[in-house]
Design a protein around this motif. Sequence first.
Motif, mmCIF file in Angstrom:
data_model
loop_
_atom_site.group_PDB
_atom_site.id
_atom_site.type_symbol
_atom_site.label_atom_id
_atom_site.label_comp_id
_atom_site.label_asym_id
_atom_site.label_seq_id
_atom_site.Cartn_x
_atom_site.Cartn_y
_atom_site.Cartn_z
ATOM 1 N N LEU A 172 0.651 -1.376 0.328
ATOM 2 C CA LEU A 172 -0.363 0.025 0.024
ATOM 3 C C LEU A 172 0.477 1.317 0.185
ATOM 4 O O LEU A 172 0.079 2.268 -0.351
ATOM 5 C CB LEU A 172 -1.044 -0.137 0.959
ATOM 6 N N ALA A 173 1.958 1.613 0.762
ATOM 7 C CA ALA A 173 2.770 2.918 0.859
ATOM 8 C C ALA A 173 3.322 3.086 0.007
ATOM 9 O O ALA A 173 3.410 4.115 -0.555
ATOM 10 C CB ALA A 173 3.328 2.538 2.459
ATOM 11 N N PHE A 175 -6.026 9.187 3.461
ATOM 12 C CA PHE A 175 -7.543 9.641 4.374
ATOM 13 C C PHE A 175 -8.169 8.503 4.138
ATOM 14 O O PHE A 175 -8.713 7.357 2.852
ATOM 15 C CB PHE A 175 -8.684 10.973 3.902
ATOM 16 N N VAL A 176 -8.705 7.518 5.331
ATOM 17 C CA VAL A 176 -8.930 5.933 5.447
ATOM 18 C C VAL A 176 -10.221 6.162 5.698
ATOM 19 O O VAL A 176 -10.668 6.719 6.397
ATOM 20 C CB VAL A 176 -8.280 5.116 6.117
ATOM 21 N N ARG A 213 -3.606 -2.112 11.860
ATOM 22 C CA ARG A 213 -2.513 -2.903 10.366
ATOM 23 C C ARG A 213 -2.423 -2.118 9.075
ATOM 24 O O ARG A 213 -1.098 -1.954 8.892
ATOM 25 C CB ARG A 213 -2.784 -4.462 9.608
ATOM 26 N N VAL A 214 -3.087 -1.207 9.131
ATOM 27 C CA VAL A 214 -3.075 -0.533 8.326
ATOM 28 C C VAL A 214 -2.759 0.974 7.919
ATOM 29 O O VAL A 214 -1.709 1.319 7.682
ATOM 30 C CB VAL A 214 -4.654 -0.052 7.347
ATOM 31 N N LEU A 243 -11.432 0.885 3.029
ATOM 32 C CA LEU A 243 -11.031 -0.270 3.915
ATOM 33 C C LEU A 243 -12.217 -0.738 4.457
ATOM 34 O O LEU A 243 -12.951 -0.590 4.821
ATOM 35 C CB LEU A 243 -10.226 0.148 4.705
ATOM 36 N N GLY A 244 -12.178 -2.347 3.998
ATOM 37 C CA GLY A 244 -13.970 -2.776 3.859
ATOM 38 C C GLY A 244 -14.417 -3.279 2.222
ATOM 39 O O GLY A 244 -13.797 -3.769 1.875
ATOM 40 N N GLY A 245 -15.473 -3.477 2.711
ATOM 41 C CA GLY A 245 -16.676 -4.227 1.424
ATOM 42 C C GLY A 245 -16.718 -2.814 0.624
ATOM 43 O O GLY A 245 -16.515 -1.886 0.892
ATOM 44 N N SER A 246 -18.436 -3.261 -0.150
ATOM 45 C CA SER A 246 -18.898 -2.173 -0.661
ATOM 46 C C SER A 246 -19.992 -1.092 -0.403
ATOM 47 O O SER A 246 -19.439 -0.415 -0.943
ATOM 48 C CB SER A 246 -20.078 -3.099 -1.418
#
Length: 396
Positions: free
Chosen positions: A29-30, A42-43, A58-59, A101-104
């Motif tokens: 990712l980085a 921005f997450v 972890r992210v 980070l996640g699903g839809s």
Amino acid sequence: MAPASGIRGTFIFPPQEKVIFGQGAVRQLAAEIDRLGKKQAFVITGTTIAKKTDLLARVQEVLGPRLAGIFFPISQHVPRGDVIAAALQVREAKADILVSLGGSSPVDGAKGVAFCLSEGVISEQQLDSYRQGFPERIVRGQPIPHIALTTTLSAGEFTSGFGITDERRRVKEIYGAPQFIPRVVILDPELTLFTPPWLWASTGMRAVDHAVERLYSPKHQPLVDALCIQALRYLFLNLPRSIQEPRNLEVRLYCQIAAWMSIIGLISVRTGISHAIGHQLGGHCNVPHGQTSCIMLPHAMDFNLPIATDRLALVAEAAGLDMRERSTQQAARAAIESVRRLVKDLGCPTRLRDVGVKESDFPLLAEAVMHEAPLMENPRPVDEVGEVVEILRKAW
């Protein structure tokens, strides 16, 4: 003179640069953020991931000093208010790249944020003129880039469209433009280990739904056919195994790759009535999208059977059924039963009443589906509200 060919079509490649897949892929990712020349990430994620798993931590560790902020929750079905609130925080943080980070829901939420930033949208009311069904304005902005880290099999990270729910009207509306597809997708099976089995299984059926509906689309074409058939082979084989062997990372990765294959080139070959009904079941009745596919896909296949017999027969072959001594009609019916059996084997719901849908919801649902009808590619025309209501009744 050479015989004429009836095969015609156009395949449009979306502006998605890269898909990175494999165990441990999140560690790249980085490097991807650096490659894109960005510095402030921005997450956007959901409450469960943020508070009940170590995935966000972890992210954060991978991002290090690149982390500009975190927004959660983007709630299920992406309410307008969540998108506007997240966009405000991203503006204030002066972020230059989004990470979902996640699903839809986080994926669509991040697309919605990118859209608001590029178009200067700061209120819920401003979204009205951008709905795909009512294209009063053309999207012209250059969006902030988006990297998707996915934990389910819904595959929204491979599309440029996104759904946002107008909670006041209880309707899920479709937005999008090619530039809103995530620039990079990372498929790491380790990130899926915390995904609840019911969510993993039902979003796997969402991928089955993508593949089946695109196979019987009137605009089907050879490249998409090949991808969808192989996606179905992988899913019929590996989705049940992923429930039986939940820590088998290779099996989970094959499911992720199948979900990707099921939806490649969606802008060229779209989906049909199962998806249109599913969108509105989500927005109006708060049914998770994966579960809408579990319930509606067999009924959509049955509705389309008179027109799409030969296309449905392809599903039977992909499911591993021996069709050598069966007619095309028999193979098509076997395909429908194979999907029903897969849903049952996965322990997913099979009736609308089991997920809280009431018969009194049908008229409003059907009206909303008909508004989405121009975006559908269904083999059998859906011309009247009554036809949608009848499908809903059979699924109830």
